[in-house]
Design a protein around this motif. Sequence first.
Motif, PDB file in Angstrom:
ATOM      1  N   LYS A 217       0.557  -1.174  -0.087  1.00  0.00           N
ATOM      2  CA  LYS A 217       0.272  -0.180   0.251  1.00  0.00           C
ATOM      3  C   LYS A 217       0.689   0.711  -0.174  1.00  0.00           C
ATOM      4  O   LYS A 217      -0.062   2.232  -0.572  1.00  0.00           O
ATOM      5  CB  LYS A 217      -0.891  -0.225   1.261  1.00  0.00           C
ATOM      6  N   SER A 218       1.985   1.395   1.154  1.00  0.00           N
ATOM      7  CA  SER A 218       2.831   2.162   0.715  1.00  0.00           C
ATOM      8  C   SER A 218       3.564   2.537  -0.877  1.00  0.00           C
ATOM      9  O   SER A 218       3.346   4.060  -0.645  1.00  0.00           O
ATOM     10  CB  SER A 218       3.788   1.713   2.034  1.00  0.00           C
ATOM     11  N   ASP A 219       3.326   1.388  -1.229  1.00  0.00           N
ATOM     12  CA  ASP A 219       4.465   1.325  -2.759  1.00  0.00           C
ATOM     13  C   ASP A 219       2.455   2.456  -3.699  1.00  0.00           C
ATOM     14  O   ASP A 219       3.301   3.500  -4.286  1.00  0.00           O
ATOM     15  CB  ASP A 219       4.725   0.625  -3.328  1.00  0.00           C
ATOM     16  N   LEU A 220       1.889   1.887  -3.856  1.00  0.00           N
ATOM     17  CA  LEU A 220       0.330   2.862  -4.204  1.00  0.00           C
ATOM     18  C   LEU A 220       0.701   4.433  -3.324  1.00  0.00           C
ATOM     19  O   LEU A 220       0.190   4.723  -5.231  1.00  0.00           O
ATOM     20  CB  LEU A 220      -0.713   1.575  -3.690  1.00  0.00           C
ATOM     21  N   GLU A 221       0.627   4.285  -2.052  1.00  0.00           N
ATOM     22  CA  GLU A 221       0.388   5.490  -2.037  1.00  0.00           C
ATOM     23  C   GLU A 221       1.416   6.865  -2.915  1.00  0.00           C
ATOM     24  O   GLU A 221       1.455   8.030  -3.186  1.00  0.00           O
ATOM     25  CB  GLU A 221       0.020   6.014  -0.168  1.00  0.00           C
ATOM     26  N   LYS A 222       2.547   6.163  -2.718  1.00  0.00           N
ATOM     27  CA  LYS A 222       3.726   7.187  -3.322  1.00  0.00           C
ATOM     28  C   LYS A 222       3.391   7.128  -4.960  1.00  0.00           C
ATOM     29  O   LYS A 222       3.439   8.055  -5.712  1.00  0.00           O
ATOM     30  CB  LYS A 222       5.044   6.422  -3.237  1.00  0.00           C
ATOM     31  N   ILE A 223       3.338   5.821  -5.627  1.00  0.00           N
ATOM     32  CA  ILE A 223       2.839   6.286  -6.527  1.00  0.00           C
ATOM     33  C   ILE A 223       1.793   7.435  -7.023  1.00  0.00           C
ATOM     34  O   ILE A 223       1.700   8.179  -7.966  1.00  0.00           O
ATOM     35  CB  ILE A 223       2.414   4.783  -7.845  1.00  0.00           C
ATOM     36  N   VAL A 224       0.815   7.083  -6.652  1.00  0.00           N
ATOM     37  CA  VAL A 224      -0.401   7.840  -6.912  1.00  0.00           C
ATOM     38  C   VAL A 224       0.142   9.624  -6.889  1.00  0.00           C
ATOM     39  O   VAL A 224      -0.381  10.597  -7.089  1.00  0.00           O
ATOM     40  CB  VAL A 224      -1.973   7.722  -6.036  1.00  0.00           C
ATOM     41  N   ASP A 225       0.548   9.989  -5.289  1.00  0.00           N
ATOM     42  CA  ASP A 225       1.783  10.649  -5.267  1.00  0.00           C
ATOM     43  C   ASP A 225       1.971  11.684  -5.678  1.00  0.00           C
ATOM     44  O   ASP A 225       1.924  12.892  -5.959  1.00  0.00           O
ATOM     45  CB  ASP A 225       2.665  10.855  -3.891  1.00  0.00           C
ATOM     46  N   ALA A 226       3.030  10.662  -6.709  1.00  0.00           N
ATOM     47  CA  ALA A 226       3.830  10.971  -8.120  1.00  0.00           C
ATOM     48  C   ALA A 226       2.568  11.741  -8.672  1.00  0.00           C
ATOM     49  O   ALA A 226       3.135  12.642  -9.610  1.00  0.00           O
ATOM     50  CB  ALA A 226       4.288  10.179  -8.366  1.00  0.00           C
ATOM     51  N   GLY A 227       1.817  11.258  -9.102  1.00  0.00           N
ATOM     52  CA  GLY A 227       0.741  11.676 -10.096  1.00  0.00           C
ATOM     53  C   GLY A 227      -0.210  13.077  -9.206  1.00  0.00           C
ATOM     54  O   GLY A 227      -0.188  14.123  -9.981  1.00  0.00           O
ATOM     55  N   ARG A 228      -0.247  13.399  -7.862  1.00  0.00           N
ATOM     56  CA  ARG A 228      -0.440  14.578  -7.707  1.00  0.00           C
ATOM     57  C   ARG A 228      -0.251  15.498  -7.494  1.00  0.00           C
ATOM     58  O   ARG A 228      -0.510  16.565  -7.635  1.00  0.00           O
ATOM     59  CB  ARG A 228      -1.499  13.987  -5.858  1.00  0.00           C
ATOM     60  N   LEU A 229       0.842  15.084  -7.337  1.00  0.00           N
ATOM     61  CA  LEU A 229       2.069  16.324  -7.822  1.00  0.00           C
ATOM     62  C   LEU A 229       2.720  16.824  -9.074  1.00  0.00           C
ATOM     63  O   LEU A 229       3.792  17.650  -9.671  1.00  0.00           O
ATOM     64  CB  LEU A 229       3.605  15.657  -7.124  1.00  0.00           C
ATOM     65  N   ALA A 230       1.799  16.472 -10.122  1.00  0.00           N
ATOM     66  CA  ALA A 230       2.342  16.836 -11.184  1.00  0.00           C
ATOM     67  C   ALA A 230       1.787  18.470 -11.766  1.00  0.00           C
ATOM     68  O   ALA A 230       0.710  18.673 -10.449  1.00  0.00           O
ATOM     69  CB  ALA A 230       1.330  15.784 -12.368  1.00  0.00           C
ATOM     70  N   PRO A 231       2.417  18.962 -13.156  1.00  0.00           N
ATOM     71  CA  PRO A 231       1.607  20.046 -13.019  1.00  0.00           C
ATOM     72  C   PRO A 231       0.173  20.116 -14.107  1.00  0.00           C
ATOM     73  O   PRO A 231       0.349  18.595 -14.209  1.00  0.00           O
ATOM     74  CB  PRO A 231       2.651  20.755 -14.132  1.00  0.00           C
ATOM     75  N   SER A 232      -0.893  21.898 -13.974  1.00  0.00           N
ATOM     76  CA  SER A 232      -1.765  21.051 -14.174  1.00  0.00           C
ATOM     77  C   SER A 232      -2.281  23.019 -14.655  1.00  0.00           C
ATOM     78  O   SER A 232      -1.298  23.201 -14.279  1.00  0.00           O
ATOM     79  CB  SER A 232      -2.677  20.736 -13.559  1.00  0.00           C
ATOM     80  N   ALA A 233      -3.348  22.484 -15.901  1.00  0.00           N
ATOM     81  CA  ALA A 233      -3.090  24.214 -15.686  1.00  0.00           C
ATOM     82  C   ALA A 233      -3.882  24.732 -15.055  1.00  0.00           C
ATOM     83  O   ALA A 233      -4.992  24.719 -14.133  1.00  0.00           O
ATOM     84  CB  ALA A 233      -4.451  23.624 -17.156  1.00  0.00           C
TER      85      ALA A 233
END
Length: 176
Positions: free
Chosen positions: A23-39
Amino acid sequence: MDLFEAIHARRTIRTFTGKKIPKSDLEKIVDAGRLAPSARNRQIWDFVVITEKAVLHQIVSHFKPPRKYDTFEDGKFDGISAIIAVIVEGSSKYWIEDGSAAAQNMLLAARDLGWGSCWIEGQMRPHEDDFRELLQVPKEKRILLLAALGEPVKWSPPPPKRPLSEVLHWEKYGGL
């Protein structure tokens, strides 16, 4: 692994061992998505992580019969450990761009953590309404893509890429 190593090492993986992703790896992966740039920094995304085998099987069963790839894989997503659905606000002008930036961050994070991944969009699109219902995604949201994750049975060899000298142009197209 540093960022450039992850970029060079990332591969599309479609056949997995079935090993559970912590679960900790899945959370890290989603966190990387959350930190992406957005318009305009609107951050129009949400992420649904699916790990229940029955739901994973139900999702994968919607895909076309497997086709042969240029690797050893058959494309059936055997042994898949998780899927992350990238959910975006469909009314946003830049929903594809924003969600894609988040997805790419997640694929690189997965590789950095030693997990294989596959961006699933083309086969997902005809079944978006089915998946929206299955995952209880509100009607005003879109499922941009599904990211399949797991431990690869085997890392695919690097696909051929055009050399930098062919794609890099200075100052104008065709400029040296």
